[in-house]
Motif scaffolding. Structure first.
Motif, mmCIF file in Angstrom:
data_model
loop_
_atom_site.group_PDB
_atom_site.id
_atom_site.type_symbol
_atom_site.label_atom_id
_atom_site.label_comp_id
_atom_site.label_asym_id
_atom_site.label_seq_id
_atom_site.Cartn_x
_atom_site.Cartn_y
_atom_site.Cartn_z
ATOM 1 N N GLU A 1 -41.956 47.664 -32.752
ATOM 2 C CA GLU A 1 -41.135 47.988 -31.576
ATOM 3 C C GLU A 1 -40.174 46.855 -31.237
ATOM 4 O O GLU A 1 -39.095 47.087 -30.699
ATOM 5 C CB GLU A 1 -42.040 48.248 -30.361
ATOM 6 C CG GLU A 1 -43.081 49.310 -30.632
ATOM 7 C CD GLU A 1 -42.974 50.478 -29.670
ATOM 8 O OE1 GLU A 1 -42.759 50.209 -28.471
ATOM 9 O OE2 GLU A 1 -43.079 51.626 -30.116
ATOM 10 N N VAL A 2 -40.605 45.611 -31.558
ATOM 11 C CA VAL A 2 -39.747 44.455 -31.307
ATOM 12 C C VAL A 2 -38.395 44.649 -31.999
ATOM 13 O O VAL A 2 -37.345 44.305 -31.465
ATOM 14 C CB VAL A 2 -40.433 43.176 -31.844
ATOM 15 C CG1 VAL A 2 -39.503 41.980 -31.794
ATOM 16 C CG2 VAL A 2 -41.708 42.909 -31.063
ATOM 17 N N LEU A 3 -38.448 45.244 -33.210
ATOM 18 C CA LEU A 3 -37.223 45.439 -33.987
ATOM 19 C C LEU A 3 -36.338 46.497 -33.352
ATOM 20 O O LEU A 3 -35.126 46.312 -33.216
ATOM 21 C CB LEU A 3 -37.576 45.819 -35.431
ATOM 22 C CG LEU A 3 -38.455 44.817 -36.184
ATOM 23 C CD1 LEU A 3 -38.840 45.380 -37.542
ATOM 24 C CD2 LEU A 3 -37.735 43.483 -36.333
ATOM 25 N N GLY A 4 -36.952 47.625 -32.945
ATOM 26 C CA GLY A 4 -36.178 48.691 -32.318
ATOM 27 C C GLY A 4 -35.519 48.207 -31.047
ATOM 28 O O GLY A 4 -34.346 48.480 -30.771
ATOM 29 N N GLU A 5 -36.288 47.424 -30.298
ATOM 30 C CA GLU A 5 -35.788 46.883 -29.040
ATOM 31 C C GLU A 5 -34.580 45.972 -29.272
ATOM 32 O O GLU A 5 -33.595 46.024 -28.543
ATOM 33 C CB GLU A 5 -36.905 46.058 -28.409
ATOM 34 C CG GLU A 5 -37.084 46.237 -26.950
ATOM 35 C CD GLU A 5 -38.307 45.455 -26.504
ATOM 36 O OE1 GLU A 5 -38.167 44.664 -25.577
ATOM 37 O OE2 GLU A 5 -39.382 45.625 -27.137
ATOM 38 N N ALA A 6 -34.695 45.135 -30.320
ATOM 39 C CA ALA A 6 -33.600 44.210 -30.634
ATOM 40 C C ALA A 6 -32.332 44.986 -30.970
ATOM 41 O O ALA A 6 -31.238 44.646 -30.514
ATOM 42 C CB ALA A 6 -33.994 43.303 -31.793
ATOM 43 N N VAL A 7 -32.476 46.054 -31.751
ATOM 44 C CA VAL A 7 -31.304 46.851 -32.115
ATOM 45 C C VAL A 7 -30.734 47.527 -30.870
ATOM 46 O O VAL A 7 -29.521 47.569 -30.668
ATOM 47 C CB VAL A 7 -31.652 47.882 -33.212
ATOM 48 C CG1 VAL A 7 -30.525 48.892 -33.374
ATOM 49 C CG2 VAL A 7 -31.907 47.172 -34.527
ATOM 50 N N GLY A 8 -31.612 48.044 -30.004
ATOM 51 C CA GLY A 8 -31.160 48.665 -28.763
ATOM 52 C C GLY A 8 -30.334 47.704 -27.936
ATOM 53 O O GLY A 8 -29.293 48.059 -27.388
ATOM 54 N N ARG A 9 -30.787 46.443 -27.890
ATOM 55 C CA ARG A 9 -30.079 45.434 -27.097
ATOM 56 C C ARG A 9 -28.699 45.158 -27.712
ATOM 57 O O ARG A 9 -27.718 44.960 -27.010
ATOM 58 C CB ARG A 9 -30.910 44.152 -27.075
ATOM 59 C CG ARG A 9 -30.531 43.192 -25.979
ATOM 60 C CD ARG A 9 -31.547 42.079 -25.858
ATOM 61 N NE ARG A 9 -31.823 41.449 -27.133
ATOM 62 C CZ ARG A 9 -33.036 41.313 -27.663
ATOM 63 N NH1 ARG A 9 -34.084 41.752 -27.028
ATOM 64 N NH2 ARG A 9 -33.201 40.733 -28.826
#
Lengths: 262, 208, 208
Positions: free
Chosen positions: A149-157
């Motif tokens: 999820e850390v990765l998805g969150e980073a892309v979202g940001r």
């Protein structure tokens, strides 16, 4: 020679830089009509002629020009309903002042850092790596221990768009030439009128479009005008006898346009 | 090199019985090995000694490693302790290692670094706004030299920057608190009034 | 250790104000800075002192940096001199430095890894455009840790990167299809453009 004495010879202004600044702040020279690029070019010419760069002056110039650019872009974005936002000369001066003070503060702080660094010249630190047997082993985290999820969150940001500058206030699309043509024709029907009458209380964009409509009427031979001096009153009237109403007068609009631009 | 003649005759600080207590010796070794400053707490944990004993040992090391007593000087930097050389050995160090320790900062780099140091975390657009010009190349150089680093994103997504321990080390600062208050460079009210006048009244003065 | 014995006989008692001669201080500083052993000849050249004076200074330093007097010990090694720590400080050094640590991703590394994971293959310039800052050091670390690897060249010749099997293991994923759907974190989910284009657009908007 200081920045204040930089002599400018621009389209809308001839004189020293500090006088220009004063006139802009008092709205005696319209910032919207001032080509800031011309000011920058004049400054560059001045630097070239001088042959050396006075950093103090250059920094001040850059800060002032940047502040003027920002003020100008804000003016350009002002809409009719924001008229109360119109920047008062004092307020504009305060803003420029705040910017100059800020720039000065950090320039002084920079000089202080330079002194600190100079005082540390000749101080060296040991950069040798640790002896091999003392180096710590870096353990890879256990398999599956990291949360995707850390990765998805980073892309979202990273997808986040910076806030858009709202262009809704710009009145460009709201003023139609046809509309202003109708207004002018109405006035003409009642006889002669001055251009100021036609645009009384209107915003900048309407004034510009009305002028464009007037040129159009002139081109079509529906109207004629006189202007005794640059920036003077423009008297508009129906063409005098002899003119061919309704036909195109191709060569005629050039001198008139030149007279207006002067 | 000065001191040659002294060296040949002097043997002053040698006394076989002058032993350094074990704890101070260990701390001396740790400070020698570490490239980063070590805090008193880290030293206490590593040596399994009390903070008081560590403080005493550090005080003793500070005396032994004073600039006139040793070529290796104890410095308090970046929230911890570290060994550094004294500038008096710089000429020899330059001859041996054939390069100066740090190149100086350009005015653009110094200004950018000052803005980061005082306003951290701060983004590139904010730096550019204060300076009036882009700070991209200065930021890149400062990142490269390890004196600033990324510190997350601003609410608008711009990368923000802060200073590093390396910055404190290079500039001889114990902590960011040692930076003087930026208000120190505030122009006096008179100077501010003069600037304000220059902005609003310069034209008048000229016209009269 | 040559030269040490010459100095040991001389006797002046330790005195807190005792200054170390300039040449010895400088040599001490040079030995402190150098990773490799330095020969007496190199030291003489760097300090512009005679070999005799250097030998005397080294003898003095050998005395000061004896195992019971200092945590930093002078050693003669391979025809040169070097400082090392005494084995008695080994335990503390191990506690301080050798503690195994689990590597964690810094925010910059996590961001870079996310871009590679979702867009692979992707080149460094593209990562930099999306992040608005250089990704060189993050890419190097991720390569080093084996979570990303090179995957050929882009049509413009830039090296491209993709994630590795090690990456999947680390994040407990059976395949890249198991990466969470970005839609959950999307600020504007109605957008239809490809993820890559939207990331580049946002990155460029931030940079402007």
């Amino acid at each position: 020679m200081t920045l204040a004495n930089l002599e400018l010879d621009l389209e809308v202004f001839t004189g020293p830089f500090d006088l220009l600044l004063t006139l802009v702040l008092r709205e005696e020279v319209d910032l919207l009509e001032l080509q800031l690029a011309e000011v920058v070019l004049a400054y560059l010419d001045h630097l070239e002629a001088r042959g050396d760069l006075d950093l103090e002056n250059a920094t001040e110039f850059i800060v002032l020009i940047a502040a003027l650019l920002e003020l100008k872009s804000r003016l350009m974005l002002l809409g009719e309903e924001d008229e109360e936002l119109d920047i008062e000369p004092e307020q504009a001066a305060e803003e420029l002042l705040a910017r100059m003070l800020d720039a000065r503060r950090y320039r002084s702080a920079a000089a202080h850092l330079g002194e600190l660094l100079a005082a540390e010249q000749g101080v060296r630190f040991r950069e040798a790596p640790l002896p091999a047997h003392l180096r710590s082993t870096v353990l890879e985290p256990a398999e599956g221990s990291q949360d995707p999820e850390v990765l998805g969150e980073a892309v979202g940001r990273l997808l986040l768009m910076p806030p858009q500058i709202s262009l809704r206030h710009v009145s460009v699309p709201r003023v139609a030439v046809s509309e202003r043509l109708a207004v002018l024709r109405n006035l003409l029907r009642r006889g002669a009128f001055s251009f100021d009458e036609a645009v009384r209380g209107a915003d900048r964009m309407t004034i510009a479009v009305t002028l464009f409509a007037l040129l159009e009427l002139y081109k079509r031979g529906e109207a004629d005008w006189e202007q005794d001096e640059s920036f003077g009153e423009i008297a508009v009237h129906t063409p005098s006898a002899g003119s061919v109403v309704g036909s195109v007068a191709p060569a005629a609009n050039e001198p008139a346009a030149a007279g207006l631009a002067g | 090199m000065s001191g040659v003649s002294e060296a040949t005759e002097s043997t002053a600080p040698t006394d076989d019985t002058a032993e350094l207590p074990g704890l101070a010796r260990t701390i001396e070794a740790l400070l020698f090995l570490s490239t980063d400053p070590l805090s008193a707490a880290e030293l206490a944990e590593a040596t399994e000694a009390g903070e008081g004993a560590v403080a005493t040992a550090l005080a003793l090391l500070g005396e032994l490693h004073a600039p006139d007593r040793s070529g290796i000087v104890l410095r308090e930097l970046g929230g911890g302790y570290t060994f550094a050389t004294d500038p008096s050995s710089e000429d020899a160090a330059r001859r041996l290692f054939s390069r100066p320790r740090v190149s100086t900062l350009t005015p653009a780099q110094a200004e950018t670094l000052a803005i980061v140091a005082y306003l951290q975390p701060v983004s590139r657009p904010e730096i550019a706004r204060i300076r009036g010009v882009s700070a991209d190349s200065a930021v890149a150089t400062l990142l490269d030299r390890g004196v600033i680093e990324e510190a997350g994103h601003s609410q608008f997504g711009a990368v923000q920057y802060r200073t590093t321990t390396q910055f404190l080390k290079l500039f001889g600062l114990r902590s960011l608190q040692e930076l003087p208050d930026v208000a120190r460079w505030e122009p006096t009210p008179e100077e501010q009034a003069e600037l304000r006048d220059r902005l609003l009244k310069a034209g008048e003065a000229r016209a009269s």
